[in-house]
Design an enzyme around this catalytic site. Structure first.
Site, PDB file in Angstrom:
ATOM      1  N   SER A 182      -7.026  -9.148  -8.110  1.00 47.99           N
ATOM      2  CA  SER A 182      -5.993  -9.748  -7.271  1.00 47.99           C
ATOM      3  C   SER A 182      -4.871 -10.418  -8.039  1.00 47.99           C
ATOM      4  O   SER A 182      -3.779 -10.594  -7.502  1.00 47.99           O
ATOM      5  CB  SER A 182      -6.625 -10.760  -6.313  1.00 47.99           C
ATOM      6  OG  SER A 182      -7.252 -11.815  -7.041  1.00 47.99           O
ATOM      7  N   HIS A 210      -8.158  -5.728  -1.955  1.00 46.69           N
ATOM      8  CA  HIS A 210      -6.757  -5.374  -2.193  1.00 46.69           C
ATOM      9  C   HIS A 210      -6.546  -3.871  -2.320  1.00 46.69           C
ATOM     10  O   HIS A 210      -5.433  -3.433  -2.642  1.00 46.69           O
ATOM     11  CB  HIS A 210      -6.240  -6.077  -3.447  1.00 46.69           C
ATOM     12  CG  HIS A 210      -5.951  -7.532  -3.242  1.00 46.69           C
ATOM     13  ND1 HIS A 210      -4.761  -7.988  -2.718  1.00 46.69           N
ATOM     14  CD2 HIS A 210      -6.713  -8.626  -3.469  1.00 46.69           C
ATOM     15  CE1 HIS A 210      -4.797  -9.310  -2.643  1.00 46.69           C
ATOM     16  NE2 HIS A 210      -5.967  -9.717  -3.098  1.00 46.69           N
ATOM     17  N   LYS A 241      -5.327  -8.380   4.800  1.00 47.91           N
ATOM     18  CA  LYS A 241      -4.307  -7.989   3.829  1.00 47.91           C
ATOM     19  C   LYS A 241      -3.584  -6.755   4.375  1.00 47.91           C
ATOM     20  O   LYS A 241      -2.750  -6.878   5.264  1.00 47.91           O
ATOM     21  CB  LYS A 241      -4.936  -7.795   2.459  1.00 47.91           C
ATOM     22  CG  LYS A 241      -5.472  -9.111   1.895  1.00 47.91           C
ATOM     23  CD  LYS A 241      -6.070  -8.964   0.548  1.00 47.91           C
ATOM     24  CE  LYS A 241      -6.452 -10.319  -0.052  1.00 47.91           C
ATOM     25  NZ  LYS A 241      -7.445 -11.071   0.721  1.00 47.91           N
TER      26      LYS A 241
END
Length: 393
Positions: A182, A210, A241
């Site tokens: 990240s 991610h 996300k």
């Protein structure tokens, strides 16, 4: 008069201020968009995890509103008592099909998914073999489990092998890595780590927070990107996300998921998602499967922005994803860079120790599918101006 037992915290904050590391929360006014208003200033937003712009996608809005009207604003209970609604079951079914696993369980956050799963699976007699840059939620889960923690240098598969060679063959072992890291934006060494897991009989776990919605076919993640389906026992992802909503999930075998129903403390002791949240997440999966051009735009923008930073001479590390760090080194310099960028119309958050090593402070940028080329060029121009003023380039 009673003495304040928390007085030492003010001293700690003063130290942060003296070091130039004190940060206050920036307030978003309005929607999470490529250009947004923070602290009453309109800025190009390079700090959001909203990779695909789904936080404001009309299909997700409508799904959330429909479900809220039909089912209410909350579930009223934890999943293990009265809070498992049909829409939660449908979301988990859709996620399992999307991630190519037997089953999925949804948690209240990605942090809870990681920490709750590791803590539930392991005991003090077990061992975790973990990349040194794995997410804090993995670290906390390892600590809560009381298992022995063995850390190998970032992506150093040979070092991981040496750790495993030194462990008893019969000891239960969890080998764990981020799919996309990240803070640095590079990819985990999944194929080689899967080889190790098979050789040494480890449980293989990947945090794909991610990567979901970003890598792989229709955004199925790094397991799909690397073609290691069937070799990863536990897949973790978030719904907050690229998915654009809220929550986390764990995918794996039916036995794994049913065990977590009974032993994962965040699942057992937290109220389940509001139906509007679950419905919006289902809508996001529909968008991923039916509008793949959004992911293509994300990568077009990412390549443009990375090339611009490289041409200017910034150090962007080894990023392989839309997460692109601009490394300043010194923590105070990184924070000054962030503040000066913001004053000039670009929001790129400063990151320093303990989130990253002391000599690797940076501003962290994330490009999204919904940034226009003009917005990205403006951001590059501001980076050039401020970077030269500060002597970074």
């Amino acid at each position: 008069m009673r003495r304040d037992p928390l007085a030492h915290l003010a001293a700690e904050l003063d130290t942060l201020k003296q070091q130039g590391l004190y940060r206050r929360l920036r307030i978003l006014e309005g929607e999470q968009k490529p250009t947004a208003t923070f602290d009453e200033r309109q800025v190009v937003n390079l700090s959001s995890n909203n990779y695909l712009g789904l936080t404001t996608h009309p299909r997700l809005r409508e799904r959330a509103l429909e479900a809220t009207r039909a089912l209410g604003v909350g579930s009223g209970s934890v999943r293990s008592i009265a809070g498992t609604m049909a829409i939660h079951v449908e979301l988990e079914r859709r996620l399992a099909a999307f991630k190519n696993t037997e089953a999925v369980v949804v948690f209240q956050s990605g942090f809870a998914a990681n920490a709750g799963t590791v803590a539930a699976l392991l005991t003090k007699d077990d061992v975790v073999v973990s990349d040194e840059l794995n997410h804090a939620s993995i670290v906390d889960g390892c600590r809560l489990s009381r298992a022995t923690i063995k850390v190998f240098p970032h992506k150093d598969v040979d070092a991981a092998r040496k750790v495993l060679e030194g462990l008893p063959a019969a000891q239960r072992k969890l080998l764990i890595t981020d799919g996309v890291f990240s803070m640095d934006g590079d990819l985990g060494a999944l194929p080689a780590l899967c080889d190790l897991a098979e050789e040494f009989g480890c449980i293989m776990m990947v945090d794909d927070a991610h990567a979901s919605g970003v890598f792989g076919q229709n955004g199925r993640g790094t397991i799909d990107h690397f073609g290691v389906h069937g070799r990863v026992d536990i897949q973790v992802g978030t719904l907050s996300k690229a998915i654009g909503v809220l929550g986390g999930y764990v995918g794996g075998s039916r036995a794994l998921i049913e065990f977590l129903y009974h032993r994962a403390r965040p699942f057992l002791f937290s109220t389940s998602h509001p139906p509007g949240v679950a419905a919006a997440c289902i809508g996001a999966l529909d968008v991923l499967e039916e509008e793949p051009e959004i992911i293509a735009r994300l990568w077009e923008n990412t390549r443009f922005f990375k090339a611009g930073l490289a041409q200017l001479g910034f150090n962007t590390g080894l990023s392989e994803s839309p997460i692109t760090p601009v490394i300043a080194g010194d923590a105070a310099l990184a924070m000054t860079l962030s503040d000066r960028l913001f004053a000039c119309g670009v929001f790129a958050q400063g990151i320093a120790f303990p989130t990253v090593p002391r000599d690797k402070a940076r501003v962290r940028t994330i490009v999204t599918a919904t940034h226009s080329r003009d917005e990205l060029q403006f951001a590059l121009d501001v980076f050039a101006k401020v970077g030269r003023e500060l002597g970074i380039i």
